[in-house]
Design a protein around this motif. Structure first.
Motif, PDB file in Angstrom:
ATOM      1  N   ILE A   1       0.829  -1.212   0.000  1.00 59.95           N
ATOM      2  CA  ILE A   1       0.000   0.000   0.000  1.00 59.95           C
ATOM      3  C   ILE A   1       0.863   1.262   0.000  1.00 59.95           C
ATOM      4  O   ILE A   1       0.582   2.224  -0.718  1.00 59.95           O
ATOM      5  CB  ILE A   1      -0.979  -0.004   1.197  1.00 59.95           C
ATOM      6  CG1 ILE A   1      -2.038  -1.094   0.982  1.00 59.95           C
ATOM      7  CG2 ILE A   1      -1.609   1.361   1.408  1.00 59.95           C
ATOM      8  CD1 ILE A   1      -2.855  -1.415   2.217  1.00 59.95           C
TER       9      ILE A   1
ATOM     10  N   TRP B   1       4.058   1.706  -1.040  1.00 55.71           N
ATOM     11  CA  TRP B   1       4.969   1.894  -2.163  1.00 55.71           C
ATOM     12  C   TRP B   1       4.316   1.766  -3.541  1.00 55.71           C
ATOM     13  O   TRP B   1       4.812   2.343  -4.511  1.00 55.71           O
ATOM     14  CB  TRP B   1       6.128   0.895  -2.045  1.00 55.71           C
ATOM     15  CG  TRP B   1       7.053   1.260  -0.935  1.00 55.71           C
ATOM     16  CD1 TRP B   1       6.971   0.852   0.373  1.00 55.71           C
ATOM     17  CD2 TRP B   1       8.178   2.125  -1.012  1.00 55.71           C
ATOM     18  NE1 TRP B   1       7.987   1.413   1.096  1.00 55.71           N
ATOM     19  CE2 TRP B   1       8.739   2.197   0.275  1.00 55.71           C
ATOM     20  CE3 TRP B   1       8.767   2.838  -2.053  1.00 55.71           C
ATOM     21  CZ2 TRP B   1       9.868   2.965   0.550  1.00 55.71           C
ATOM     22  CZ3 TRP B   1       9.889   3.601  -1.787  1.00 55.71           C
ATOM     23  CH2 TRP B   1      10.435   3.657  -0.492  1.00 55.71           C
ATOM     24  N   GLU B   2       3.242   1.039  -3.648  1.00 54.42           N
ATOM     25  CA  GLU B   2       2.613   0.765  -4.936  1.00 54.42           C
ATOM     26  C   GLU B   2       2.222   2.028  -5.684  1.00 54.42           C
ATOM     27  O   GLU B   2       2.274   2.081  -6.908  1.00 54.42           O
ATOM     28  CB  GLU B   2       1.397  -0.143  -4.699  1.00 54.42           C
ATOM     29  CG  GLU B   2       0.635  -0.524  -5.937  1.00 54.42           C
ATOM     30  CD  GLU B   2      -0.381   0.511  -6.394  1.00 54.42           C
ATOM     31  OE1 GLU B   2      -0.696   0.518  -7.600  1.00 54.42           O
ATOM     32  OE2 GLU B   2      -0.851   1.302  -5.552  1.00 54.42           O
ATOM     33  N   ARG B   3       1.858   3.057  -4.967  1.00 52.18           N
ATOM     34  CA  ARG B   3       1.404   4.291  -5.626  1.00 52.18           C
ATOM     35  C   ARG B   3       2.497   4.939  -6.479  1.00 52.18           C
ATOM     36  O   ARG B   3       2.209   5.755  -7.365  1.00 52.18           O
ATOM     37  CB  ARG B   3       0.885   5.284  -4.592  1.00 52.18           C
ATOM     38  CG  ARG B   3       1.928   5.716  -3.593  1.00 52.18           C
ATOM     39  CD  ARG B   3       1.299   6.462  -2.431  1.00 52.18           C
ATOM     40  NE  ARG B   3       2.202   6.434  -1.307  1.00 52.18           N
ATOM     41  CZ  ARG B   3       2.555   7.497  -0.627  1.00 52.18           C
ATOM     42  NH1 ARG B   3       2.061   8.673  -0.953  1.00 52.18           N
ATOM     43  NH2 ARG B   3       3.385   7.389   0.380  1.00 52.18           N
TER      44      ARG B   3
ATOM     45  N   ARG C   1      -6.058  -3.944 -11.289  1.00 58.41           N
ATOM     46  CA  ARG C   1      -5.051  -2.965 -11.712  1.00 58.41           C
ATOM     47  C   ARG C   1      -3.720  -3.611 -12.062  1.00 58.41           C
ATOM     48  O   ARG C   1      -2.807  -2.930 -12.523  1.00 58.41           O
ATOM     49  CB  ARG C   1      -4.843  -1.920 -10.622  1.00 58.41           C
ATOM     50  CG  ARG C   1      -6.098  -1.100 -10.368  1.00 58.41           C
ATOM     51  CD  ARG C   1      -5.911  -0.083  -9.296  1.00 58.41           C
ATOM     52  NE  ARG C   1      -4.932  -0.520  -8.326  1.00 58.41           N
ATOM     53  CZ  ARG C   1      -4.207   0.291  -7.569  1.00 58.41           C
ATOM     54  NH1 ARG C   1      -4.372   1.571  -7.642  1.00 58.41           N
ATOM     55  NH2 ARG C   1      -3.339  -0.184  -6.714  1.00 58.41           N
TER      56      ARG C   1
ATOM     57  N   LYS D   1       1.658  -3.436 -13.754  1.00 59.71           N
ATOM     58  CA  LYS D   1       0.605  -2.471 -13.433  1.00 59.71           C
ATOM     59  C   LYS D   1      -0.041  -2.014 -14.728  1.00 59.71           C
ATOM     60  O   LYS D   1       0.644  -1.580 -15.661  1.00 59.71           O
ATOM     61  CB  LYS D   1       1.192  -1.272 -12.674  1.00 59.71           C
ATOM     62  CG  LYS D   1       0.141  -0.316 -12.153  1.00 59.71           C
ATOM     63  CD  LYS D   1       0.782   0.740 -11.271  1.00 59.71           C
ATOM     64  CE  LYS D   1      -0.247   1.588 -10.591  1.00 59.71           C
ATOM     65  NZ  LYS D   1       0.380   2.562  -9.669  1.00 59.71           N
TER      66      LYS D   1
END
Length: 187
Positions: free
Chosen positions: A135, A137-139, A171, A186
């Protein structure tokens, strides 16, 4: 072979390939470096392709799952794993292709601002820890970038995260897998 760690050579080769030839533009970030086995594979891929450096984030104090290991306890009591990590990269000629960042991934992410093209998650193996790392780092992962997850099918909580959060994630599309390593593009 001479770098301590829990990564099969087949998994390392996939990491090397993703670092060298993986899609997207941006940084390569590893969460959970231990003594540098996976870092060496990632750095070798980056060196081969001339695509920058891997940012290796770890407390370098051992993970909770390592605390029962007597050999590691002795290393940690002597000041941690960072010196051994650096030495392992140095003896393979990869020190200039890696940037070790000592700290908890949740603290380090607070000052992170750069796009990521490859995020390798292999830190805290608890379900909550994997969720937190993903959560946080994924952004930063760019569209077309890759998230790689280690120890699927080996650690129950990592496997649970994979089944509950990645396999049906609209996603992401699972793109490759070997042994316990899975990668996702992604969309």
């Amino acid at each position: 072979q001479d770098v301590p760690g829990y990564l099969f050579d087949t998994e390392g080769f996939l990491l090397l390939s993703l670092a060298a030839h993986g899609p997207g533009q941006g940084e390569v970030v590893e969460i959970g470096s231990f003594m540098g086995r996976s870092t060496c594979w990632l750095a070798a891929g980056l060196a081969q392709a001339g695509r920058g450096k891997v940012t290796a984030i770890d407390t370098f104090q051992g993970s909770p799952e390592h605390q029962g290991d007597e050999r590691l306890r002795a290393i940690i009591e002597q000041g941690g794993l960072l010196a051994g990590f650096r030495e392992n990269l140095r003896k393979h000629g990869l020190l200039e292709h890696a940037v070790p960042v000592q700290g908890d991934s949740q603290e380090v992410v607070r000052t992170w601002e750069r796009p990521i093209r490859l995020l390798f998650i292999d830190g805290d193996h608890s379900y909550e820890g994997v969720c937190r790392d993903f959560i946080a780092w994924e952004r930063f992962v760019v569209p077309g970038g890759v998230v790689a997850l280690h120890d699927v099918g080996v650690w129950d909580d990592v496997t649970r995260f994979y089944a509950a959060n990645m396999r049906r994630n609209k996603r992401y599309r699972e793109s490759a897998g070997v042994d316990s390593l899975r990668s996702f593009v992604k969309l």
